[in-house]
Design a protein around this motif. Sequence first.
Motif, mmCIF file in Angstrom:
data_model
loop_
_atom_site.group_PDB
_atom_site.id
_atom_site.type_symbol
_atom_site.label_atom_id
_atom_site.label_comp_id
_atom_site.label_asym_id
_atom_site.label_seq_id
_atom_site.Cartn_x
_atom_site.Cartn_y
_atom_site.Cartn_z
ATOM 1 N N LEU A 1 0.915 -1.129 0.097
ATOM 2 C CA LEU A 1 -0.358 -0.468 -0.149
ATOM 3 C C LEU A 1 0.693 1.505 -0.176
ATOM 4 C CD1 LEU A 1 -3.358 1.277 0.110
ATOM 5 C CD2 LEU A 1 -2.389 1.547 2.775
ATOM 6 N N PHE A 2 2.269 0.891 0.972
ATOM 7 C CA PHE A 2 2.932 2.095 0.437
ATOM 8 C C PHE A 2 3.347 2.354 -0.064
ATOM 9 C CE2 PHE A 2 7.789 2.578 0.981
ATOM 10 C CZ PHE A 2 7.947 4.326 1.171
ATOM 11 N N MET A 3 3.880 1.085 -1.514
ATOM 12 C CA MET A 3 4.668 1.790 -2.828
ATOM 13 C C MET A 3 3.535 2.210 -3.561
ATOM 14 S SD MET A 3 7.853 1.045 -1.966
ATOM 15 C CE MET A 3 7.750 1.942 -4.013
ATOM 16 N N ASP A 4 2.061 1.615 -3.565
ATOM 17 C CA ASP A 4 0.942 2.590 -4.327
ATOM 18 C C ASP A 4 0.488 3.438 -4.225
ATOM 19 O OD1 ASP A 4 0.704 -0.561 -4.902
ATOM 20 O OD2 ASP A 4 -0.717 -0.840 -3.928
ATOM 21 N N GLN B 1 2.772 5.708 -2.843
ATOM 22 C CA GLN B 1 3.468 6.641 -3.583
ATOM 23 C C GLN B 1 4.316 6.817 -4.412
ATOM 24 O OE1 GLN B 1 7.756 4.590 -2.295
ATOM 25 N NE2 GLN B 1 8.473 7.349 -1.496
ATOM 26 N N HIS B 2 3.814 5.811 -5.796
ATOM 27 C CA HIS B 2 3.687 5.608 -6.578
ATOM 28 C C HIS B 2 2.830 7.323 -7.763
ATOM 29 C CE1 HIS B 2 3.905 4.186 -11.237
ATOM 30 N NE2 HIS B 2 2.415 4.108 -10.708
ATOM 31 N N ALA B 3 1.911 6.475 -6.736
ATOM 32 C CA ALA B 3 0.389 7.759 -7.444
ATOM 33 C C ALA B 3 1.403 9.303 -7.140
ATOM 34 C CB ALA B 3 -0.550 6.990 -6.746
ATOM 35 N N ILE B 4 1.409 9.307 -5.805
ATOM 36 C CA ILE B 4 1.531 10.727 -5.454
ATOM 37 C C ILE B 4 2.789 11.267 -6.470
ATOM 38 C CG2 ILE B 4 2.814 12.058 -4.058
ATOM 39 C CD1 ILE B 4 1.104 9.641 -1.249
ATOM 40 N N ASN B 5 3.719 10.643 -6.766
ATOM 41 C CA ASN B 5 4.508 11.131 -7.872
ATOM 42 C C ASN B 5 4.525 11.448 -8.349
ATOM 43 O OD1 ASN B 5 6.691 10.153 -5.651
ATOM 44 N ND2 ASN B 5 8.089 8.661 -6.270
ATOM 45 N N LEU B 6 3.421 10.557 -9.270
ATOM 46 C CA LEU B 6 3.586 10.378 -10.631
ATOM 47 C C LEU B 6 2.094 12.394 -10.353
ATOM 48 C CD1 LEU B 6 1.987 7.291 -12.170
ATOM 49 C CD2 LEU B 6 3.621 8.197 -12.891
ATOM 50 N N GLU B 7 1.505 12.020 -9.822
ATOM 51 C CA GLU B 7 0.744 13.595 -9.772
ATOM 52 C C GLU B 7 1.733 14.930 -9.472
ATOM 53 O OE1 GLU B 7 -3.216 15.723 -9.813
ATOM 54 O OE2 GLU B 7 -2.664 13.181 -10.502
ATOM 55 N N VAL B 8 2.609 14.913 -8.986
ATOM 56 C CA VAL B 8 3.716 15.924 -8.476
ATOM 57 C C VAL B 8 4.100 16.663 -10.022
ATOM 58 C CG1 VAL B 8 5.854 16.627 -7.844
ATOM 59 C CG2 VAL B 8 4.038 15.191 -6.165
ATOM 60 N N LEU B 9 4.666 15.190 -10.810
ATOM 61 C CA LEU B 9 5.018 15.715 -11.844
ATOM 62 C C LEU B 9 3.721 15.902 -12.777
ATOM 63 C CD1 LEU B 9 6.897 11.663 -13.248
ATOM 64 C CD2 LEU B 9 8.442 14.563 -12.268
ATOM 65 N N ARG B 10 2.688 15.513 -12.914
ATOM 66 C CA ARG B 10 1.312 15.860 -13.723
ATOM 67 C C ARG B 10 1.334 17.731 -13.325
ATOM 68 N NH1 ARG B 10 -0.951 11.296 -12.144
ATOM 69 N NH2 ARG B 10 -1.088 9.704 -14.403
ATOM 70 N N ARG B 11 1.193 17.838 -11.828
ATOM 71 C CA ARG B 11 0.726 19.519 -11.522
ATOM 72 C C ARG B 11 1.800 20.116 -11.884
ATOM 73 N NH1 ARG B 11 -3.449 19.877 -7.817
ATOM 74 N NH2 ARG B 11 -2.926 21.696 -7.763
ATOM 75 N N PHE B 12 3.052 19.931 -12.047
ATOM 76 C CA PHE B 12 4.212 20.583 -11.729
ATOM 77 C C PHE B 12 4.529 21.742 -13.140
ATOM 78 C CE2 PHE B 12 7.383 19.949 -7.771
ATOM 79 C CZ PHE B 12 6.454 20.570 -6.979
ATOM 80 N N GLU B 13 3.893 20.149 -14.714
ATOM 81 C CA GLU B 13 4.276 20.091 -15.468
ATOM 82 C C GLU B 13 2.847 21.487 -15.967
ATOM 83 O OE1 GLU B 13 3.962 16.638 -17.562
ATOM 84 O OE2 GLU B 13 5.274 16.072 -17.219
ATOM 85 N N GLY B 14 1.751 21.038 -15.499
ATOM 86 C CA GLY B 14 0.673 21.998 -15.634
ATOM 87 C C GLY B 14 1.129 23.338 -15.618
ATOM 88 N N GLU B 15 2.010 23.848 -14.134
ATOM 89 C CA GLU B 15 2.326 25.054 -13.566
ATOM 90 C C GLU B 15 3.574 26.001 -14.207
ATOM 91 O OE1 GLU B 15 0.958 26.594 -11.468
ATOM 92 O OE2 GLU B 15 -1.414 25.430 -10.976
ATOM 93 N N GLY B 16 4.384 25.005 -14.862
ATOM 94 C CA GLY B 16 5.515 24.992 -15.405
ATOM 95 C C GLY B 16 6.657 24.792 -14.731
ATOM 96 N N ILE B 17 6.512 24.443 -13.294
ATOM 97 C CA ILE B 17 7.806 24.263 -12.736
ATOM 98 C C ILE B 17 8.409 22.413 -13.224
ATOM 99 C CG2 ILE B 17 8.283 23.872 -10.010
ATOM 100 C CD1 ILE B 17 5.266 24.672 -9.580
ATOM 101 N N GLU B 18 10.002 23.417 -13.390
ATOM 102 C CA GLU B 18 10.887 22.539 -14.337
ATOM 103 C C GLU B 18 11.529 21.878 -12.974
ATOM 104 O OE1 GLU B 18 14.503 22.410 -16.942
ATOM 105 O OE2 GLU B 18 14.006 24.374 -16.656
ATOM 106 N N MET B 19 11.515 20.414 -12.991
ATOM 107 C CA MET B 19 12.416 19.988 -11.868
ATOM 108 C C MET B 19 13.551 19.009 -12.875
ATOM 109 S SD MET B 19 9.822 17.363 -9.643
ATOM 110 C CE MET B 19 10.582 16.959 -8.834
#
Length: 350
Positions: free
Chosen positions: A315-318, A320-338
């Motif tokens: 459950l922890f890995m599931d 973490q997987h979902a949170i990491n993907l959502e962080v990438l999507r939100r940062f791309e939408g805000e134009g925040i580069e990692m």
Amino acid sequence: MRILNFLVYGNMVQSWLAALALGLGLYALLIGIRSALRKRMARLAAREQLDWSDLLYALLARTRGLFLLLISLSTGTLILNLSLEVRAVIRVVVMLVLLFQTGFWAVEVVDFFIARRVARSGDDAAARKTTLNALGILARLVIWTVVVLMALDNLPNVQITSLIASLGIGGIAIGLAVQNILGDLFSSLTIALDKPFRIDDSITVGEFVGKVEHIGLKSTRLRSISGEQLVFSNSDLLKSRIRNYQDMARRRVPVILTVSGRTPAAKLEKIPSILEEIIQAQADTTFDRAHFKEFGDYGLKFELVYYIESDDYNLFMDRQHAINLEVLRRFEGEGIEMPYPTQEVILRQK
């Protein structure tokens, strides 16, 4: 009858018969009391498992008839006129029988407490029983050693001082020869009594992670995440730092996120709230904090901390997987580069 007046070893036949009658009567009385108490204790023991009535019933069952008979007959001889030598022989016999009967009682007490401990061990009772039975064997060895030494000490013209000294020297030699085995045995007893982990617990020992499969007298076996079996000696295991995840109610997850140093301050201010929204949208997770932590070599570092409200690793890995993907999507939408760790080389021509 004239035969009753004959003297036998300084006592008339009728005195011997009276002593025998007294002894047999007392023996019958003791047997009757033992039988009545056993029936009473059996009824009480049937109500609860491993209650104190079980112990009393077991002690009565281990009370030997020979012990009661000799005690009764020796009591009957008190009305006789016997020499000091005969009295001394009777005293030695009674003492020997009493010592061995005490040994039987002590063994029964040990067996009772071991059975009681095993009954409270839960699902891992089989492994606990193996370890505690080893403790029972050791306790019985000590009990009968003490009984035999005390019996020898009560025999006339027997000196046990030299015997004890020999046993001490032999014990030291044997102890040095089997010190590793004894170390693992006592470590096994420590695990059984202190319970730092149980069967099916997920633990970390140094760099190794696995689930406990078996706790034996000498070693403990773990099944690693990758599938192989890990075997640790019990003494080495207790010398290591053990992390037990079984009783963990929640899992704290710290995450470091790096964004580009060219990110405008207005967007940097929005990052903590974005991260909080992402965490709160996930089930079984609790947001703790998100802060702009420091200026890094390759960008600006944010620290995110959240909790997974479960000890389930999958459950922890599931989450973490979902949170990491959502962080990438939100940062791309805000134009925040990692950014990735890169170096910029500037060449100047002279």
